[in-house]
Design a protein around this motif. Structure first.
Motif, mmCIF file in Angstrom:
data_model
loop_
_atom_site.group_PDB
_atom_site.id
_atom_site.type_symbol
_atom_site.label_atom_id
_atom_site.label_comp_id
_atom_site.label_asym_id
_atom_site.label_seq_id
_atom_site.Cartn_x
_atom_site.Cartn_y
_atom_site.Cartn_z
ATOM 1 N N GLN A 96 1.196 8.029 -3.481
ATOM 2 C CA GLN A 96 -0.649 7.784 -4.039
ATOM 3 C C GLN A 96 -0.087 9.128 -5.303
ATOM 4 N N LYS A 151 0.977 -1.486 -0.721
ATOM 5 C CA LYS A 151 -0.341 -0.206 -0.102
ATOM 6 C C LYS A 151 0.795 1.537 0.312
ATOM 7 N N GLU A 197 -0.475 10.062 -9.266
ATOM 8 C CA GLU A 197 -1.915 11.001 -9.466
ATOM 9 C C GLU A 197 -1.331 12.457 -10.575
#
Ligand SMILES: Cc1cc2nc3c(=O)[nH]c(=O)nc-3n(C[C@H](O)[C@H](O)[C@H](O)COP(=O)(O)OP(=O)(O)OC[C@H]3O[C@@H](n4cnc5c(N)ncnc54)[C@H](O)[C@@H]3O)c2cc1C
Ligand code: FES
Ligand code: FES
Lengths: 289, 161
Positions: free
Chosen positions: B91, B85, B95
Motif C-alpha cells: 500500500q 487486501k 502511495e
C-alpha cells in the motif's frame, strides 16, 4: 550441463559416499551463493551436487566448556543471531556479517566461504586468527585440521575427493583475549575486500600483549598469518612505536596483485593501516573483558 | 537425466513439481509454477529482484536450486497480500510512488516485509542496510525507504490496536 544429479542425504556417511563416487567432479552444496553463480557461468561443471543442509549438525551452533562448534553450513544470519558467539568473538561475527546482502546472509556459510577459496573471503582471516580448527570427514574417516591448512591457493583446497567439512571448532576466549576484523572496500556495502585484516590478542599484566595472531586477506593467494606482525605486538603495549612495527610487518607480508579494486602499492599501504586499526579495536576489547 | 520430484509449501499452499537438478528455484517459480512475480535481474545474487522468504529468511531464489525446496516453506511476492487486501508495504509503495518501471518492486516488497516482521521499528539506516541487496535503477531509493518506514509506522499502529 546434462548428466548433473542432485542428492540431499540425511547422514554424513551417505554424503561422503556420494562425494567419493565416480570419476567426475562432485560438489558439496551449502548456501550455494558461490556454487550456483559458478554453475550458471559454467565455471563449475560437477556431475553430482550433494546438498549437505539436511545432515544433522551441519546447521547450528553449540557450545562446549572450551569451544563453540559451528556447523559448516550454518547461514550467516544465524551466526549473527548467536549472542554468546557475538560476545566472545565480535571480530568473527562482524566478518561473517560483512558477507553480501541480507539475502546472501540467509544462505552463505563458513564452510562455503572457506572452501570456495577466494583470497578475499571475509570470514577466513578472523576464524584463523582465533586458532579455529575444522573437522573434515571423508572416505578415510575423520580428522581435525587447523583452518589455515584448508586453502592452498585461489580456488584450491587440500580436501581430497569425498571429503567435506563438518564443523568449525572455535576455542572460547581466555580472560583478556579479544579479536577484531576490518576490511576495506570502495563503498560501504556489497563489495569484495581490497584488504581484510583480523587481529586476535591476549593481554596480560597492565595491558601488555601476551599472545597475538594477525591474519591478512586479499593480499596474497591465500589468507596469510603474519608471524612478524604478531611478534611486533607480543611483549608490548599498543603505543606508536608498536603500531609502527605492526604496520611495517603487515606491509612486508603483503604480496597482492593489481586489479580494478586497487593497485599493488595501494593494497600494501592499506594492509598496514587496517592492521593498526584492527589492533586498536582488539586491544580495547581485550582490555574490557 | 530424470527429473526431481519436490513437495513444498508456497504461499501457504502445498505444491508439488518436477524440476531439473540445475534448475534454480526462480526458474521453477516462473517457468513451472507460473509465479512470475519474482524477477530475474542478474542471476548472480546482486540485484535482489528474485527475493523470496524461505523458512523465515530472505534469500535470492536465483541462487537456490528448485530441488532444495523439498519440505521448506516459501513465501513469494504473490503471497504477501491477504486476499484482496494489500500488505501495508505494498500500500505504501503505491502511495509514495516508490516505483517507476516496477522491475525491482517484488524483491523490495518481499525484503521489506521480512525486515518489518523481524524489526517493527527500524531506523532509516537499518532499513537501508537491510535493503542493500536490492537494486533499483529508477527511483533513487529515497521513496522506497520512505514507503518502508511509513509502512512500519502503520503496522506498529495496527499491532497496538
Ligand atoms: C552478491 C554476493 C555478494 C557476496 N559478498 C561477499 C563478501 O562480501 N565477502 C565474501 O567473503 N564473500 C562474498 N560472497 C561470496 C559467498 O557468498 C561466500 O563465499 C559464502 O560464504 C559462500 O558460502 P555458501 O554456503 O553459499 O557456499 P556454496 O556456494 O554452497 O559453496 C562454495 C564452495 O565451497 C564448497 N563447500 C561448501 N561447503 C563445504 C563444506 N562444508 N565442505 C567442503 N566443501 C564445501 C562447495 O562445494 C563450493 O565449491 C558474495 C556472493 C554473492 C553472490
Ligand atoms: S536475479 Fe537473483 S539476485 Fe538478481
Ligand atoms: S523501479 Fe525500475 S528498477 Fe526499481
Amino acid at each position: 550441463m546434462s548428466g548433473l544429479s542432485f542428492i540431499a542425504p540425511k547422514t554424513v556417511e551417505e554424503a561422503v559416499r556420494a562425494l567419493a563416487a565416480g570419476d567426475g567432479l562432485t560438489k558439496c552444496l551449502a548456501g550455494g551463493t558461490d556454487l550456483l553463480v559458478q554453475l550458471r557461468s559454467g565455471r563449475a561443471r560437477p556431475e553430482v551436487i550433494v546438498d549437505m543442509k539436511r545432515i544433522p549438525g551441519l546447521i547450528g551452533i553449540s557450545e562446549r566448556e572450551d569451544r563453540f562448534i559451528i556447523g559448516a553450513a550454518t547461514p550467516g544470519a544465524m551466526i549473527s543471531e548467536c549472542g554468546p558467539l557475538c560476545r566472545a568473538w565480535p571480530g568473527i561475527t562482524e566478518a561473517v556479517d560483512l558477507i553480501g546482502s541480507q539475502q546472501i546472509q540467509g544462505r552463505a556459510s563458513l564452510g562455503g566461504n572457506l572452501c570456495n577459496a577466494s583470497p578475499a573471503a571475509d570470514s577466513v582471516p578472523a576464524v584463523i586468527a582465533a586458532r579455529a580448527t575444522c573437522v573434515v570427514v571423508g572416505p578415510e574417516g575423520r580428522r581435525e585440521v587447523p583452518v589455515e591448512a584448508i586453502v592452498t591457493g585461489p580456488g584450491q583446497t587440500s580436501l581430497r575427493k569425498g571429503e567435506l567439512i563438518l564443523e568449525f571448532h572455535v576455542p572460547k576466549p581466555r580472560p583478556h583475549q579479544a579479536d577484531a576484523y576490518l576490511r576495506f572496500i570502495p563503498r560501504t556495502e556489497m563489495d569484495i575486500a581490497v584488504v581484510g585484516c583480523a587481529v586476535n590478542v591476549t593481554l596480560g599484566d597492565k595491558g601488555v600483549c601476551r599472545d597475538a595472531r594477525v591474519v591478512l586477506g586479499a593480499v596474497a593467494p591465500t589468507a596469510v598469518i603474519v608471524t612478524e606482525a604478531a611478534e611486533a605486538l607480543v611483549g608490548h603495549w599498543l603505543d606508536e612505536e608498536t603500531l609502527g612495527r605492526l604496520d611495517a610487518a603487515a606491509r612486508r607480508a603483503s604480496k597482492p596483485i593489481t586489479d580494478k579494486r586497487g593497485t599493488i602499492e595501494y593494497r600494501i599501504k592499506v594492509a598496514g593501516v587496517l592492521a593498526r586499526r584492527a589492533a586498536a579495536i582488539a586491544f580495547k576489547r581485550a582490555g574490557e573483558c | 537425466m530424470s527429473k526431481i520430484h519436490v513437495s513444498t509449501v508456497i504461499n501457504d499452499d502445498p505444491v508439488e513439481y518436477l524440476c531439473e537438478p540445475q534448475q534454480s528455484l526462480l526458474d521453477v517459480l516462473r517457468d513451472e509454477l507460473n509465479l512470475t512475480g519474482s524477477k530475474e535481474g542478474c542471476g548472480s545474487g546482486d540485484c535482489g529482484a528474485c527475493t523470496v522468504i524461505v523458512d523465515g529468511r530472505i534469500v535470492c531464489s536465483c541462487l537456490m536450486l528448485g530441488a532444495e525446496a523439498e519440505g521448506r516453506k516459501i513465501t513469494t511476492v504473490e503471497g504477501i497480500a491477504t486476499g484482496d487486501k494489500l500488505h501495508p508495504v505494498q500500500q505504501k509503495f503505491l502511495e509514495h510512488a516508490a516505483l517507476q518501471c516496477g522491475f525491482c518492486t517484488p524483491g523490495f516488497i518481499v525484503a521489506a516485509k521480512a525486515l518489518l516482521d523481524e524489526n517493527p521499528n527500524p531506523s532509516e539506516e537499518e532499513a537501508r542496510y537491510w535493503l542493500a541487496g536490492n537494486l533499483c535503477r529508477c527511483t533513487g531509493y529515497d521513496k522506497i525507504v520512505r514507503a518502508v518506514l511509513d509502512a512500519a509506522e502503520v503496522m506498529r499502529a495496527e499491532a497496538a490496536e
